[in-house]
Design a protein around this motif. Sequence first.
Motif, PDB file in Angstrom:
ATOM      1  N   VAL A   1      78.759 -11.211 131.743  1.00 46.02           N
ATOM      2  CA  VAL A   1      79.009  -9.953 132.203  1.00 46.02           C
ATOM      3  C   VAL A   1      80.412 -10.569 132.631  1.00 46.02           C
ATOM      4  N   GLY A   2      81.319 -10.273 132.346  1.00 50.97           N
ATOM      5  CA  GLY A   2      82.812 -10.348 132.846  1.00 50.97           C
ATOM      6  C   GLY A   2      83.463 -11.212 132.117  1.00 50.97           C
TER       7      GLY A   2
ATOM      8  N   SER B   1      85.311 -10.490 118.461  1.00 46.41           N
ATOM      9  CA  SER B   1      85.030  -8.848 117.865  1.00 46.41           C
ATOM     10  C   SER B   1      84.002  -8.085 118.618  1.00 46.41           C
ATOM     11  N   VAL B   2      84.488  -7.082 119.512  1.00 42.49           N
ATOM     12  CA  VAL B   2      83.708  -6.752 120.695  1.00 42.49           C
ATOM     13  C   VAL B   2      83.249  -5.234 120.433  1.00 42.49           C
ATOM     14  N   ASN B   3      82.025  -4.344 120.117  1.00 39.49           N
ATOM     15  CA  ASN B   3      81.180  -2.918 119.842  1.00 39.49           C
ATOM     16  C   ASN B   3      81.965  -3.064 118.344  1.00 39.49           C
TER      17      ASN B   3
ATOM     18  N   GLU C   1      72.259  -6.908 129.163  1.00 38.27           N
ATOM     19  CA  GLU C   1      72.031  -5.545 128.641  1.00 38.27           C
ATOM     20  C   GLU C   1      71.617  -4.895 127.451  1.00 38.27           C
ATOM     21  N   ALA C   2      70.728  -5.395 126.664  1.00 44.27           N
ATOM     22  CA  ALA C   2      70.796  -4.357 125.783  1.00 44.27           C
ATOM     23  C   ALA C   2      70.340  -2.689 126.103  1.00 44.27           C
TER      24      ALA C   2
ATOM     25  N   ASP D   1      78.439  -5.685 130.684  1.00 48.34           N
ATOM     26  CA  ASP D   1      77.017  -4.597 130.263  1.00 48.34           C
ATOM     27  C   ASP D   1      77.101  -3.716 129.450  1.00 48.34           C
ATOM     28  N   GLY D   2      76.577  -4.549 128.044  1.00 49.72           N
ATOM     29  CA  GLY D   2      75.355  -4.076 126.788  1.00 49.72           C
ATOM     30  C   GLY D   2      77.206  -4.552 125.324  1.00 49.72           C
ATOM     31  N   ASP D   3      77.768  -4.461 125.663  1.00 48.70           N
ATOM     32  CA  ASP D   3      78.680  -5.176 124.349  1.00 48.70           C
ATOM     33  C   ASP D   3      78.407  -5.792 123.909  1.00 48.70           C
TER      34      ASP D   3
END
Length: 258
Positions: A33-34, A76-78, A120-121, A93-95
């Motif tokens: 994350v970050g 590639s994100v989301n 975190e999923a 977080d969660g991407d």
Amino acid sequence: MIEILNPAQLPRAREAGALVGTILHTLRDRVTVGTNLLDVDRWTKAMILEAGGTSCYVDYAPSFGSGPFGHYICTSVNDAVLHGLPHDYRLADGDLLTLDLAVSLGGKVADSAITFVVGEARSPEDLAMIDATERALQAGIAAARPGARIGDLSHAIGTVLSEAGYLINVEFGGHGVGSTMHQDPHITNTGRPGRGYKLRPGLLLALEPWVMADTAELVTDPDGWTLRSATGCRTAHSEHTIAITEDGAEILTAPTVP
């Protein structure tokens, strides 16, 4: 062009595949994350150059893109699923992050992709979607052997994806590789068994099942490269380069780790 490797050339393809698999494994462990997507691109560049490899993406300028791509890895994100252009974005977080990497080493190319949750999923649907692409990839590999047809691989992949409830886009799919990144034959992610090119030992194929949660339609970002789901839904993508051998198929892009 369809390129068939002779036995003396296969070790170079294995080296290229091991490099690609190991870089993706290293990035998956390093991304948190970050993390900025531009840092992912810089890390990838350093690992490719340190190994004596060449990026297949920096100068890549196909008709469907707004080239040259100018970066070393697709991020590639989301809702982005293919050809994600690295940009100034810090992962949250969660991407859902897909990393797609193709490298030339010793004159041979390997291509692979992974999707994973950053941090975190939060959604079982995300994990189920990743799992479906991974199972479809394994089904396609299991169907790959001398004498099989490209349609047999497409059918195996598509059966898993369809039974998992996903619509399938056939614009982009798997492909041959060799001394260049994209070669014939094209391998759609669904198809009819017994059709298409007959597989031979020495053929290298990149199989790449990918899905979007509730659509098969893509839209292109203003950057001219990043392909997203038309509905904004989340996506997943799994890919390996395999070599057709006398006995079946050998995965070349599995990571080599201690």
